[in-house]
Design a protein around this motif. Structure first.
Motif, PDB file in Angstrom:
ATOM      1  N   ILE B  58     -17.906  27.320 -17.416  1.00 23.08           N
ATOM      2  CA  ILE B  58     -18.900  27.851 -16.992  1.00 23.08           C
ATOM      3  C   ILE B  58     -18.301  29.314 -16.178  1.00 23.08           C
ATOM      4  CG2 ILE B  58     -20.563  28.580 -15.047  1.00 23.08           C
ATOM      5  CD1 ILE B  58     -21.017  25.505 -15.589  1.00 23.08           C
ATOM      6  N   ASP B  59     -17.567  29.201 -15.388  1.00 19.76           N
ATOM      7  CA  ASP B  59     -16.080  29.431 -15.093  1.00 19.76           C
ATOM      8  C   ASP B  59     -14.817  30.567 -15.686  1.00 19.76           C
ATOM      9  OD1 ASP B  59     -17.444  28.873 -12.754  1.00 19.76           O
ATOM     10  OD2 ASP B  59     -16.672  28.106 -12.070  1.00 19.76           O
ATOM     11  N   GLY B  60     -14.690  29.790 -17.234  1.00 24.01           N
ATOM     12  CA  GLY B  60     -13.658  30.502 -17.547  1.00 24.01           C
ATOM     13  C   GLY B  60     -12.546  29.352 -16.895  1.00 24.01           C
ATOM     14  N   PRO B  61     -11.939  29.509 -17.517  1.00 25.33           N
ATOM     15  CA  PRO B  61     -10.144  28.393 -17.299  1.00 25.33           C
ATOM     16  C   PRO B  61      -9.451  28.956 -16.489  1.00 25.33           C
ATOM     17  CG  PRO B  61     -10.014  28.676 -19.812  1.00 25.33           C
ATOM     18  CD  PRO B  61     -11.530  29.517 -19.789  1.00 25.33           C
ATOM     19  N   PRO B  62      -9.147  27.721 -15.329  1.00 24.89           N
ATOM     20  CA  PRO B  62      -8.503  29.202 -14.301  1.00 24.89           C
ATOM     21  C   PRO B  62      -7.120  29.142 -14.848  1.00 24.89           C
ATOM     22  CG  PRO B  62      -8.267  26.615 -14.039  1.00 24.89           C
ATOM     23  CD  PRO B  62      -9.114  26.712 -15.127  1.00 24.89           C
ATOM     24  N   ASP B  63      -6.602  30.739 -13.702  1.00 23.32           N
ATOM     25  CA  ASP B  63      -4.959  31.315 -14.522  1.00 23.32           C
ATOM     26  C   ASP B  63      -3.785  30.141 -13.798  1.00 23.32           C
ATOM     27  OD1 ASP B  63      -6.191  33.311 -14.930  1.00 23.32           O
ATOM     28  OD2 ASP B  63      -5.714  34.560 -13.376  1.00 23.32           O
ATOM     29  N   ASN B  64      -4.123  28.829 -13.246  1.00 22.31           N
ATOM     30  CA  ASN B  64      -2.979  28.175 -12.709  1.00 22.31           C
ATOM     31  C   ASN B  64      -4.009  26.056 -13.538  1.00 22.31           C
ATOM     32  OD1 ASN B  64      -1.494  25.770 -11.882  1.00 22.31           O
ATOM     33  ND2 ASN B  64      -0.445  27.474 -11.412  1.00 22.31           N
ATOM     34  N   PRO B  65      -3.821  25.756 -14.702  1.00 21.07           N
ATOM     35  CA  PRO B  65      -5.069  24.643 -14.472  1.00 21.07           C
ATOM     36  C   PRO B  65      -4.689  24.177 -13.816  1.00 21.07           C
ATOM     37  CG  PRO B  65      -4.315  25.893 -16.702  1.00 21.07           C
ATOM     38  CD  PRO B  65      -3.560  26.448 -15.974  1.00 21.07           C
ATOM     39  N   GLU B  66      -2.998  23.240 -13.852  1.00 21.20           N
ATOM     40  CA  GLU B  66      -2.559  21.942 -13.059  1.00 21.20           C
ATOM     41  C   GLU B  66      -2.961  22.678 -11.268  1.00 21.20           C
ATOM     42  OE1 GLU B  66       1.508  21.199 -13.793  1.00 21.20           O
ATOM     43  OE2 GLU B  66       1.370  20.775 -16.002  1.00 21.20           O
ATOM     44  N   ALA B  67      -2.740  23.644 -10.973  1.00 24.01           N
ATOM     45  CA  ALA B  67      -2.720  23.790  -9.323  1.00 24.01           C
ATOM     46  C   ALA B  67      -4.563  23.315  -9.121  1.00 24.01           C
ATOM     47  CB  ALA B  67      -2.523  24.985  -8.964  1.00 24.01           C
ATOM     48  N   TRP B  68      -5.715  23.636 -10.091  1.00 22.23           N
ATOM     49  CA  TRP B  68      -6.580  24.198  -9.901  1.00 22.23           C
ATOM     50  C   TRP B  68      -7.485  22.558 -10.185  1.00 22.23           C
ATOM     51  CZ3 TRP B  68     -11.035  21.261 -12.024  1.00 22.23           C
ATOM     52  CH2 TRP B  68     -12.555  22.135 -11.229  1.00 22.23           C
ATOM     53  N   ALA B  72      -8.781  19.820  -6.885  1.00 21.80           N
ATOM     54  CA  ALA B  72      -9.751  18.931  -7.150  1.00 21.80           C
ATOM     55  C   ALA B  72      -9.151  16.963  -7.076  1.00 21.80           C
ATOM     56  CB  ALA B  72     -10.246  18.901  -8.734  1.00 21.80           C
ATOM     57  N   ALA B  73      -8.234  16.776  -6.949  1.00 20.78           N
ATOM     58  CA  ALA B  73      -7.901  15.591  -7.321  1.00 20.78           C
ATOM     59  C   ALA B  73      -7.173  14.824  -5.266  1.00 20.78           C
ATOM     60  CB  ALA B  73      -6.888  15.496  -7.942  1.00 20.78           C
ATOM     61  N   ARG B  74      -7.174  16.363  -4.648  1.00 19.24           N
ATOM     62  CA  ARG B  74      -6.722  15.456  -3.810  1.00 19.24           C
ATOM     63  C   ARG B  74      -8.366  15.845  -2.794  1.00 19.24           C
ATOM     64  NH1 ARG B  74      -6.759  19.734   0.293  1.00 19.24           N
ATOM     65  NH2 ARG B  74      -6.922  20.625  -1.435  1.00 19.24           N
ATOM     66  N   ARG B  75      -8.848  16.522  -3.007  1.00 22.51           N
ATOM     67  CA  ARG B  75     -10.192  16.570  -2.042  1.00 22.51           C
ATOM     68  C   ARG B  75     -10.883  15.335  -2.687  1.00 22.51           C
ATOM     69  NH1 ARG B  75     -12.487  21.679  -4.588  1.00 22.51           N
ATOM     70  NH2 ARG B  75     -11.316  23.140  -3.137  1.00 22.51           N
ATOM     71  N   LYS B  76     -10.823  14.776  -4.035  1.00 16.06           N
ATOM     72  CA  LYS B  76     -11.302  13.842  -4.878  1.00 16.06           C
ATOM     73  C   LYS B  76     -10.271  12.251  -3.687  1.00 16.06           C
ATOM     74  CE  LYS B  76     -13.458  10.144  -6.842  1.00 16.06           C
ATOM     75  NZ  LYS B  76     -15.550   9.416  -6.398  1.00 16.06           N
ATOM     76  N   LEU B  77      -9.590  12.633  -3.367  1.00 18.70           N
ATOM     77  CA  LEU B  77      -8.589  11.298  -2.166  1.00 18.70           C
ATOM     78  C   LEU B  77      -9.255  11.189  -1.467  1.00 18.70           C
ATOM     79  CD1 LEU B  77      -5.156  11.847  -4.236  1.00 18.70           C
ATOM     80  CD2 LEU B  77      -6.211  10.010  -3.546  1.00 18.70           C
ATOM     81  N   ILE B  78      -9.474  12.193  -0.026  1.00 22.26           N
ATOM     82  CA  ILE B  78      -9.758  12.378   0.847  1.00 22.26           C
ATOM     83  C   ILE B  78     -11.102  12.019   1.028  1.00 22.26           C
ATOM     84  CG2 ILE B  78     -10.528  14.698   2.693  1.00 22.26           C
ATOM     85  CD1 ILE B  78      -8.414  16.403   1.935  1.00 22.26           C
ATOM     86  N   ASP B  79     -11.983  12.018   0.120  1.00 22.56           N
ATOM     87  CA  ASP B  79     -13.204  11.581   0.482  1.00 22.56           C
ATOM     88  C   ASP B  79     -13.049   9.875   0.194  1.00 22.56           C
ATOM     89  OD1 ASP B  79     -14.607  13.929   0.092  1.00 22.56           O
ATOM     90  OD2 ASP B  79     -15.369  14.372  -1.729  1.00 22.56           O
ATOM     91  N   ALA B  80     -12.317   9.337  -1.160  1.00 22.55           N
ATOM     92  CA  ALA B  80     -12.572   8.472  -1.715  1.00 22.55           C
ATOM     93  C   ALA B  80     -11.585   7.649   0.244  1.00 22.55           C
ATOM     94  CB  ALA B  80     -11.514   8.080  -2.191  1.00 22.55           C
ATOM     95  N   ASN B  81     -10.551   8.365   1.112  1.00 19.95           N
ATOM     96  CA  ASN B  81     -10.084   8.093   1.691  1.00 19.95           C
ATOM     97  C   ASN B  81     -11.316   7.523   2.710  1.00 19.95           C
ATOM     98  OD1 ASN B  81      -7.983   7.135   3.391  1.00 19.95           O
ATOM     99  ND2 ASN B  81      -7.912   8.522   4.109  1.00 19.95           N
ATOM    100  N   PRO B 105       2.748  26.213  -6.342  1.00 16.76           N
ATOM    101  CA  PRO B 105       2.667  26.956  -8.191  1.00 16.76           C
ATOM    102  C   PRO B 105       2.955  26.298  -8.903  1.00 16.76           C
ATOM    103  CG  PRO B 105       4.269  28.367  -7.141  1.00 16.76           C
ATOM    104  CD  PRO B 105       4.482  27.145  -6.088  1.00 16.76           C
ATOM    105  N   ALA B 106       2.266  25.716 -10.111  1.00 17.85           N
ATOM    106  CA  ALA B 106       1.601  24.386 -11.327  1.00 17.85           C
ATOM    107  C   ALA B 106       3.194  24.661 -11.446  1.00 17.85           C
ATOM    108  CB  ALA B 106       1.226  24.669 -12.263  1.00 17.85           C
ATOM    109  N   ALA B 107       3.961  26.135 -11.763  1.00 15.09           N
ATOM    110  CA  ALA B 107       5.548  25.902 -12.351  1.00 15.09           C
ATOM    111  C   ALA B 107       6.266  25.471 -11.543  1.00 15.09           C
ATOM    112  CB  ALA B 107       6.205  27.372 -12.814  1.00 15.09           C
ATOM    113  N   ALA B 108       6.614  24.990 -10.309  1.00 13.10           N
ATOM    114  CA  ALA B 108       7.837  24.858  -8.836  1.00 13.10           C
ATOM    115  C   ALA B 108       7.133  23.350  -8.474  1.00 13.10           C
ATOM    116  CB  ALA B 108       7.257  25.349  -7.307  1.00 13.10           C
ATOM    117  N   LEU B 109       5.789  22.470  -9.268  1.00 11.28           N
ATOM    118  CA  LEU B 109       5.623  21.037  -9.352  1.00 11.28           C
ATOM    119  C   LEU B 109       7.319  20.715  -9.481  1.00 11.28           C
ATOM    120  CD1 LEU B 109       2.137  20.183 -10.453  1.00 11.28           C
ATOM    121  CD2 LEU B 109       3.220  19.846  -7.989  1.00 11.28           C
TER     122      LEU B 109
END
Lengths: 116, 411
Positions: B58-68, B72-81, B105-109
């Protein structure tokens, strides 16, 4: 445990192939059935007549309706089967992968329920 | 988050798939490294991928898919907690530290896949499940592929993986660098995992696992760099590089091309040079191991094709050594093929006969090798052996190749 392997393939494409190519494919099937036999996994297996030679029978209100094949417009039609003995589904799938029909068509694997 | 203006569902899905393959292990490692635990990290990441497949078309792929995905995963972890009744005190700190790093940024992971692999090789984890666990958590392989590489059923493998992850969670195995004294032992398990990952690619007739070979080579180089005194790490780099160097030559068309008929101009010179260098580095460390010996066998084969050196006796001797340190049916069969190539088919047949027939009943390489030896000896049973090998092959190009050899025998 017995499993049936339904072999689906493009019948038309097979008949359009040059004779040598047809022989090669038949040879691969022979090799596959022999490997099944020599490993003790073979129960039975045969090719089927062409889909157009098939008939469907329905008995409705005292009258018999017979319909001529082919019964599906699908490109890949049922062309043969093997019944094999395998210890579990994974082993049956392993055999299915070795079946030549899996490389250019598709093989459906179904467990056979034994009613005894 | 910036988005492209024109959404393209197919492109979005393709992006998600590429990121899933290339970054899965790195993202799990990154989340797990911040204390989330492997199982929780995987759950959160799976959820993030589902969201990505909903949003990106819908939105188009983000410029930095890994960061996106990390966000999202981090939010899920907070919810789960938040929803979890069981809280361990560290969780808030962990989430805070993830928050702090969120802007990275993803490149710095940092690449923490290696550390994740060492966790999987923790002494508390059953040795037989360590490699599959690494394959799943670090490389993102599914249970079916892993089961194929380990000759077991996908359902059994799936259950064992779940149990192992539960154990990591229950035992609270921390994500930290192992002690230097544990490192050598765990490195061995890590190397096995990397080679199994490479093997899984090799079995893949569809060649969909091509990215996995690069991944395996990448990880092997990483281990070699981190533990430069480990001879086997260099040996593994050499072995994988030698085999991978010939990838393009193995099947340039749909047909299968055996080693002796390959077009050597299609071999990758850079990888062969790297392999030779790694093998030399390993040799200087003066400890022998399985991977070094297998790499040395590859080196001998390659030298014969590239420089015309007659190395066939060397190959047999190297297999002799290999069998003393790592005996296997596969190595016995490969040794028999080497003896046949060295011009002693009678001896080759005797060594094959020594194998318990029940163990090779359904073993394609055994029948293919036996067929080649019998053909060389002009034995009539060659036809049957080729027939058996054809019937046991699951690759159409290999079946065609064997059928041609069979024809040569009957002609």
């Amino acid at each position: 445990m017995q499993y049936i392997l339904f072999l689906y393939g493009d019948e038309e494409a097979f008949h359009d192939k040059p004779h040598a190519e047809q022989e090669r494919i038949v040879g691969e099937h022979m090799a596959f059935s022999q490997a099944l036999s020599e490993s003790g996994a073979m129960v039975s297996g045969n090719p089927l007549g062409r889909p157009s030679a098939g008939r469907i029978v329905r008995q409705r209100g005292g009258s018999q309706l017979v319909e001529n094949g082919p019964f599906s417009d699908a490109k890949e039609q049922l062309g043969g089967y093997y019944i094999i003995e395998a210890s579990d589904l994974d082993e049956a799938l392993d055999w299915a992968a070795k079946c030549p029909a899996a490389s250019d068509g598709a093989v459906e694997v179904r467990p056979i329920w034994s009613i005894e | 988050m910036e988005h492209r203006i024109t959404p393209d569902p197919q492109r979005s899905r393709a992006t998600a798939e590429v990121v899933a393959r290339a970054s899965y292990g790195r993202l799990v490692a990154w989340l797990a490294a911040r204390g989330a635990g492997i199982a929780a990290a995987e759950d959160a990441l799976a959820d993030a991928f589902v969201k990505a497949l909903e949003r990106w078309p819908i939105d188009g792929p983000p410029d930095n898919p890994e960061a996106w995905l990390l966000t999202a995963a981090r939010r899920k972890l907070i919810d789960a907690n938040r929803h979890s009744q069981v809280r361990h005190g560290a969780m808030d700190d962990i989430l805070r530290s993830i928050d702090e790093r969120d802007s990275a940024p993803a490149a710095a992971l940092p690449d923490e896949r290696l550390r994740l692999m060492y966790i999987c090789a923790h002494p508390a984890i059953d040795p037989s499940i360590r490699t599959p666990l690494m394959l799943q958590t670090v490389l993102g392989l599914d249970a079916r592929t892993i089961a194929g590489a380990f000759l077991t059923s996908p359902s059994t493998m799936g259950q064992r993986l779940v149990r192992a992850k539960r154990k990591i969670a229950e035992a609270r195995i921390v994500f930290a660098d192992p002690d230097p004294e544990d490192l050598a032992e765990r490195t061995e398990a890590v190397l096995d995992a990397i080679y199994a990952a490479f093997g899984a690619h090799f079995d893949d007739a569809q060649r969909q696992g091509a990215g996995l070979a690069e991944e395996a080579l990448f990880l092997a180089r990483l281990v070699a760099r981190l533990t430069p005194k480990t001879a086997e790490a260099h040996g593994l780099v050499a072995l994988i590089a030698f085999i991978h160097a010939r990838d393009a030559a193995r099947s340039p068309s749909a047909a299968y091309i055996p080693f002796d008929s390959q077009d050597t101009t299609l071999w990758r010179v850079d990888l062969i040079s790297e392999a030779e260098l790694s093998l030399a580095t390993a040799a200087q460390l003066a400890t022998h191991g399985r991977y070094q010996l297998e790499a040395a066998i590859q080196s001998a084969h390659v030298a014969r094709r590239l420089y015309g050196a007659d190395t066939r006796r060397h190959v047999v001797m190297l297999y002799d050594r290999l069998l003393t340190i790592a005996p296997s049916v596969a190595a016995i069969i490969a040794r028999a093929a080497a003896i046949n190539a060295a011009g002693e088919p009678e001896q080759a047949l005797i060594s094959l006969d020594a194998i318990d027939p029940q163990r090779v009943d359904r073993h394609q390489p055994y029948w293919a090798t036996r067929a080649a030896i019998a053909a060389r000896l002009n034995l009539p049973c060659a036809v049957d052996c080729y027939q058996r090998a054809i019937g046991l092959s699951d690759d159409a190009s290999v079946r065609s190749f064997l059928a041609e050899r069979q024809n040569d025998v009957t002609a």
